[in-house]
Scaffold this motif. Structure first.
Motif, PDB file in Angstrom:
ATOM      1  N   PHE A 123       0.856  -1.235   0.051  1.00  0.00           N
ATOM      2  CA  PHE A 123      -0.084   0.135  -0.129  1.00  0.00           C
ATOM      3  C   PHE A 123       0.860   1.479  -0.071  1.00  0.00           C
ATOM      4  N   ALA A 124       1.976   1.125   0.727  1.00  0.00           N
ATOM      5  CA  ALA A 124       2.906   2.289   0.911  1.00  0.00           C
ATOM      6  C   ALA A 124       3.248   2.867  -0.628  1.00  0.00           C
ATOM      7  N   SER A 133      -9.818   3.393   0.746  1.00  0.00           N
ATOM      8  CA  SER A 133      -9.032   1.998   0.905  1.00  0.00           C
ATOM      9  C   SER A 133      -8.819   1.992   2.637  1.00  0.00           C
ATOM     10  N   ILE A 134      -8.293   2.782   3.179  1.00  0.00           N
ATOM     11  CA  ILE A 134      -8.340   2.480   4.397  1.00  0.00           C
ATOM     12  C   ILE A 134      -9.569   2.375   5.384  1.00  0.00           C
ATOM     13  N   GLY A 135     -10.732   3.071   5.006  1.00  0.00           N
ATOM     14  CA  GLY A 135     -11.908   2.800   5.327  1.00  0.00           C
ATOM     15  C   GLY A 135     -12.240   1.415   5.234  1.00  0.00           C
ATOM     16  N   ALA A 185      -6.901  -7.391   2.729  1.00  0.00           N
ATOM     17  CA  ALA A 185      -7.748  -7.537   1.394  1.00  0.00           C
ATOM     18  C   ALA A 185      -8.527  -6.348   1.118  1.00  0.00           C
ATOM     19  N   GLY A 186      -9.218  -5.853   2.320  1.00  0.00           N
ATOM     20  CA  GLY A 186     -10.043  -4.361   1.946  1.00  0.00           C
ATOM     21  C   GLY A 186      -9.034  -3.397   1.584  1.00  0.00           C
ATOM     22  N   LEU A 187      -7.760  -3.246   2.392  1.00  0.00           N
ATOM     23  CA  LEU A 187      -6.737  -2.429   1.856  1.00  0.00           C
ATOM     24  C   LEU A 187      -6.160  -2.298   0.453  1.00  0.00           C
ATOM     25  N   LEU A 188      -6.102  -3.653  -0.173  1.00  0.00           N
ATOM     26  CA  LEU A 188      -5.514  -3.483  -1.538  1.00  0.00           C
ATOM     27  C   LEU A 188      -6.684  -3.934  -2.365  1.00  0.00           C
ATOM     28  N   ILE A 228      -5.814 -12.478  -1.721  1.00  0.00           N
ATOM     29  CA  ILE A 228      -5.503 -10.970  -2.116  1.00  0.00           C
ATOM     30  C   ILE A 228      -5.970 -10.801  -3.579  1.00  0.00           C
ATOM     31  N   ARG A 229      -5.432 -11.886  -4.277  1.00  0.00           N
ATOM     32  CA  ARG A 229      -5.929 -11.701  -5.715  1.00  0.00           C
ATOM     33  C   ARG A 229      -7.529 -11.846  -5.764  1.00  0.00           C
ATOM     34  N   ARG A 230      -8.035 -12.584  -5.283  1.00  0.00           N
ATOM     35  CA  ARG A 230      -9.242 -13.141  -5.197  1.00  0.00           C
ATOM     36  C   ARG A 230     -10.133 -11.563  -4.920  1.00  0.00           C
ATOM     37  N   ALA A 231      -9.640 -11.102  -3.760  1.00  0.00           N
ATOM     38  CA  ALA A 231     -10.322  -9.939  -3.128  1.00  0.00           C
ATOM     39  C   ALA A 231     -10.225  -8.679  -4.145  1.00  0.00           C
TER      40      ALA A 231
END
Lengths: 123, 859
Positions: free
Chosen positions: B98-99, B119-121, B144-147, B206-209
């Motif tokens: 994310f950074a 994204s953070i929310g 997952a939510g972040l990315l 993560i890919r699926r998310a």
């Protein structure tokens, strides 16, 4: 006095005889208790000088038997250093003097003189 | 739609993806850590720790309210241990990626800041929902939510025009963004994102998310249940975040969410909505995390440095400084960061000077500072306490605690600082104090470790010091060094008092003996409670003898430590400070360790001494025993010989006498005979004494007053005393208890001793005869002493005088048996003979006899 010296050591016996003769007494000497008794039975003796430790009859034995036929006889015992023991035993038997070896001739004379004074007993 | 056109566009997107920078190295390494290996946890922690930025973010996150651990997690290994490999892996991966997505350029179709916030929310909301869904890891949901929207970053950055168009279309027409994207770009952000994630080899979850967050129920049943659930969570969170207007990702929220979702997730919609307030709070906090960018991003997006709004630009810097101060792992680095940030925002220079642990001066600065600055800093430190509380002087801002100066902050700028700027610096100063205190603590723990190391070495050496005279001063000396105290005192228990044995830093002579009762002295209390006793200042101290003592001596703070021997308390080790002192727990623990070692050393030394004493006594008893045995054996032999010798001796004495009587004095043989007689008599004496000697065991015991015995002996030897010009002094102790002894033998002993005394004083002198009562440990004694002012006995002879046949007299005088016989007699009575003598100083013979109940009849 008539004195009989009994000591199983001939030198000591001879020495005592010599000293006492020189002092003017009538002295005879034997080296065995049995011989002493023979002498004592044969005639009166005023003073017996007898060694405590002898083979055969001991000095005390000789004294005890001799008292049977010489009740008035005075007795002087010669001993090695066991003074107290002799004194203890002697209290019952009654001795008129004790000579401790080695004694000087003067000591012998003194003891004899002390023993021959009347009614003298070692206490 | 033109398929060919679409596929060309897709390929364009894919080509673009392929040109994207690769995953940050830390993320690559994290992905490389093999999950099943034994050292997975350790490897992961190590990989993360190497990346400062990642470390800080991970730690901040794990310490947030998500987990509410009762104490702070300060290292990555700790975090991995507590939260698990998977959790930390997901988090660190997500955070590092994310950074990366914070790009530099401007003019994005989709507001970068808002996308970021969205994204953070979404991450936060996913995490919170994940906490409520059974068998789901909240951290995985968070990441997952972040990315999930990284596809948008791609479009936002590299397909600006098309993206802008798509957004406009979505806004105006109400078409879902993904439809517009597909039309214009050939692929939507979900698909593009998923491809990118694949290129990066990110985990399937993560890919699926990323790929299915708009159609979670489109995932095949064959897909892992966990993944399906988490994708569902992200979808819900995404929608809710948009609806709640937390940031914006350019989407319109769906009017309703499918009921099958709630079936899948086993939570209700109400529950998820109910999390909204929590989300808002967490989002703010989580945003802070991402302020810390390695590339030194501007504090607030879009605002250049040096803006006119002065408050505005300091606040974020201060926040960043604060976060660094709290979370930074490598303190050197973070100090420099803090100083650079501060200096940067002020357009000046900043430096920090610290005196840490070993009292040298350290400097960290934003840039090179002149050496004159170092000298000035030193001067400040030399002035020391009192400055910390002062108002800052010019560019110098002291960092301190109470009276103690820990550090000095120097902030410089050509123009003077404004009020706002000064406030900012004060804020930075506070943060720095925090860091410096932490450093001092760790510096202190280094010092402690060092001291402990020394301590271990020392204690080995200390236990070798068995001499008490060496040990006590060493202990107080070392104690003072280790504790850095003003004075140290050592006290030991003796009978029922506490006695000072050594002191360092104050005069030992001034210390009194203390009572061992706990209510009367601090030391007594320590001995009873066996606990350390702390005195911060005399005012608040417990009453006790020491309170007055130290008030008089002038010491305020004290620490008393018990010295525990094997099974019983030995004493107290006390540390003193001239000023009042707060004894830290760690200090007390360290010094207690030292005290424990000291106690062991003292115990050893005392044991050693007692052993030595016992050995000495044993040796003496043995020597006496040997002597007695020798004497006894000799005695028996002598008796036999004596008896044998007596007979021939009688003849020799007798015949020699006869010979002498018949030899005139003027005869030449007379003298010869005299000699023979003398020698024969001497032989008689020898034999007599030998026999006396042999007969020692025979005795008749009576109760006797020793004074009477001595008086009769003195009268017996009286004539010789007078003849020898010797003065007799009698010093009897009256009313002595009667002794059980053989009076004859005892007289022999005293006669022997008096004769010896007379022989030692050929020209006259003084004989002192005395009697004393000597109380002892288990029995009492009566001592009769014969003292002379004669020639004395030399040390070599003194050892041998009790040996049979040992004599210092010339030929013909004395047989050498007197003392050995006397000793034998006395020993048979249970006593001993002691000698004190020195050449020229005369001698004292002490005959000691035990007082025992009288068994024999008095007489």
């Amino acid at each position: 006095m008539r004195i009989l010296v009994v000591d199983d050591e001939p030198q000591i016996m001879q020495l005592c005889v010599k000293i006492l003769s020189r002092a003017g007494h009538e002295v005879e000497g034997v080296t065995r208790g049995e011989d002493a008794l023979l002498k004592l039975a044969a005639g009166p003796v005023d003073l017996l000088v007898v060694d405590y430790k002898m083979p055969g009859l001991s000095g005390f034995e000789v004294i005890r038997r001799a008292r049977n036929f010489q009740p008035a006889m005075r007795v002087i015992m010669i001993t090695g250093h066991g003074t107290r023991e002799v004194v203890g035993e002697a209290l019952g038997g009654g001795l008129n003097g004790v000579l401790v070896k080695p004694f000087t001739p003067d000591e012998l004379i003194q003891t004899i003189d002390a023993a021959s004074s009347p009614a003298q007993e070692i206490s | 739609m033109d398929k060919t056109d679409g596929s060309v566009r897709v390929r364009q997107v894919i080509d673009r993806i392929d040109k994207m920078p690769s995953l940050p190295s830390v993320a690559v390494r994290i992905l490389e850590v093999v999950q099943d290996s034994k050292s997975a946890a350790r490897d992961l922690a190590e990989v993360i720790s190497r990346d400062q930025g990642c470390t800080v973010k991970v730690l901040k996150l794990v310490n947030s309210a998500y987990y509410s651990f009762p104490y702070k997690i300060t290292t990555v290994s700790h975090a991995v241990a507590l939260l698990g490999f998977d959790c930390i892996r997901s988090l660190s991966l997500g955070l590092s990626i994310f950074a990366l997505l914070q790009t530099k350029s401007e003019d994005h179709p989709l507001d970068r800041e808002k996308l970021w916030e969205h994204s953070i929310g979404c991450a936060v909301w996913s995490g919170l929902i994940g906490g409520k869904v059974p068998q789901v890891n909240p951290e995985e949901a968070f990441v997952a939510g972040l990315l999930h929207d990284i596809g948008k970053v791609l479009f936002n950055e590299y397909f600006k025009r098309k993206m802008a168009e798509a957004l406009r279309a979505s806004e105006i027409n109400g078409t879902p963004l993904i439809v517009a994207e597909t039309r214009l770009l050939g692929i939507d952000h979900a698909g593009a994102g998923e491809i990118w994630a694949e290129r990066w080899n990110l985990p399937p979850l993560i890919r699926r998310a990323i790929g299915y967050h708009h159609e979670p129920l489109g995932l095949a049943r064959a897909e892992d249940e966990n993944i399906r659930k988490i994708v569902g969570i992200v979808h819900v969170a995404d929608q809710m975040t948009e609806a709640a207007k937390i940031g914006s990702a350019g989407e319109t929220p769906l009017p309703a969410l499918s009921p099958r979702l709630w079936e899948l997730l086993q939570v209700t919609e109400e529950t998820c909505w109910g999390l909204a307030p929590q989300v808002a709070a967490e989002v703010q906090r989580t945003r802070e995390l991402f302020r810390l960018s390695e590339e030194g991003q501007p504090a607030v997006a879009g605002e250049p440095a040096g803006a006119a709004d002065s408050t505005g630009r300091f606040q974020p810097v201060l926040q960043r400084v604060s976060t660094l101060a709290e979370w930074g792992a490598d303190q050197e680095v973070l100090l420099r960061e803090i100083l650079r940030e501060s200096a940067g925002v002020l357009n000046g220079a900043a430096a920090l000077f610290m005196s840490v642990g070993d009292a040298s001066l350290r400097c960290v600065a934003s840039e090179e500072v002149p050496t004159s600055l170092h000298l000035t800093a030193r001067r400040f430190f030399a002035q020391g306490s009192g400055r910390a509380g002062d108002e800052p002087a010019g560019p110098w801002f002291p960092l301190g605690e109470g009276d103690h100066l820990i550090g000095l902050l120097w902030v410089f700028r050509p123009e003077p600082l404004t009020q706002t700027e000064r406030e900012f610096v004060q804020g930075v100063r506070r943060e720095l104090l925090r860091v410096v205190k932490k450093m001092e603590e760790s510096g202190q723990s280094r010092w402690r470790a060092q001291v402990l190391g020394q301590l271990l070495e020392d204690s080995a050496a200390m236990t070798l010091l068995t001499g008490l005279e060496e040990l006590y001063p060493t202990l107080v000396g070392r104690g003072k060094e280790i504790a850095r105290a003003d004075a140290v005192t050592l006290w030991l228990v003796q009978d029922d008092r506490i006695v000072p044995v050594a002191a360092e830093g104050l005069p030992a002579a001034k210390l009194p003996r203390l009572s061992a009762l706990p209510e009367e002295s601090w030391a007594g209390w320590v001995l009873t409670s066996r606990e350390p006793f702390l005195v911060e200042s005399l005012q608040s101290a417990r009453p006790g003898a020491e309170r007055d003592l130290f008030r008089w001596l002038g010491y305020e703070g004290h620490l008393l430590l018990p010295l525990e021997g094997a099974g019983k308390p030995l004493g107290v080790l006390a540390l003193h400070s001239l000023t009042s002192h707060q004894w830290a727990g760690s200090e007390v623990a360290l010094l207690s360790t030292f005290a424990a070692h000291a106690a062991v050393a003292i115990d050893n030394a005392l044991l050693h001494k007692s052993l030595l004493d016992q050995m000495e006594e044993l040796r003496r008893a043995q020597a006496q025993l040997v002597q007695s045995t020798k004497l006894a054996a000799l005695g028996e032999l002598s008796a036999t010989i004596a008896h044998e010798v007596n007979n021939p001796l009688t003849s020799v004495v007798g015949y020699t006498d006869l010979l002498l009587k018949s030899t005139p004095p003027d005869d030449p043989s007379y003298e010869t005979l005299k000699v023979i007689e003398a020698e024969a008599l001497r032989t008689r004496e020898i034999v007599r004494e030998l026999l006396d000697y042999a007969r020692q065991h025979e005795r008749s015991v009576k109760a006797v007053d020793i004074n009477d015995t001595l008086r009769s002996v003195l009268s017996f030897t009286g004539h010789r005393l007078v003849m020898s010009n010797v003065e007799v002094r009698e010093r009897y102790t009256h009313e002595l208890p009667p002794l059980s002894l053989d009076p004859h033998q005892m007289k022999q002993v005293f006669v022997n001793l008096i004769n010896n005394a007379l022989d030692a004083m050929p020209d006259g002198g003084v004989i002192t005869v005395g009697t004393f009562f000597v109380p002892g440990a288990d029995r009492d004694w009566i001592e009769a002493t014969i003292q002379d002012t004669g020639t004395g006995i030399s040390p070599e002879h003194r050892r041998r005088i009790f040996e049979p046949f040992f004599t210092t007299k010339e030929e013909g005088r004395g047989t050498g048996l007197g003392l050995s016989v006397s000793l034998g007699i006395v020993q048979n009575h249970g006593g001993e003979i002691l000698v004190e003598s020195a050449p020229g100083k005369g001698s004292v013979f002490r005959v000691r006899l035990p007082v025992a109940p009288v068994a024999a009849p008095v007489g």
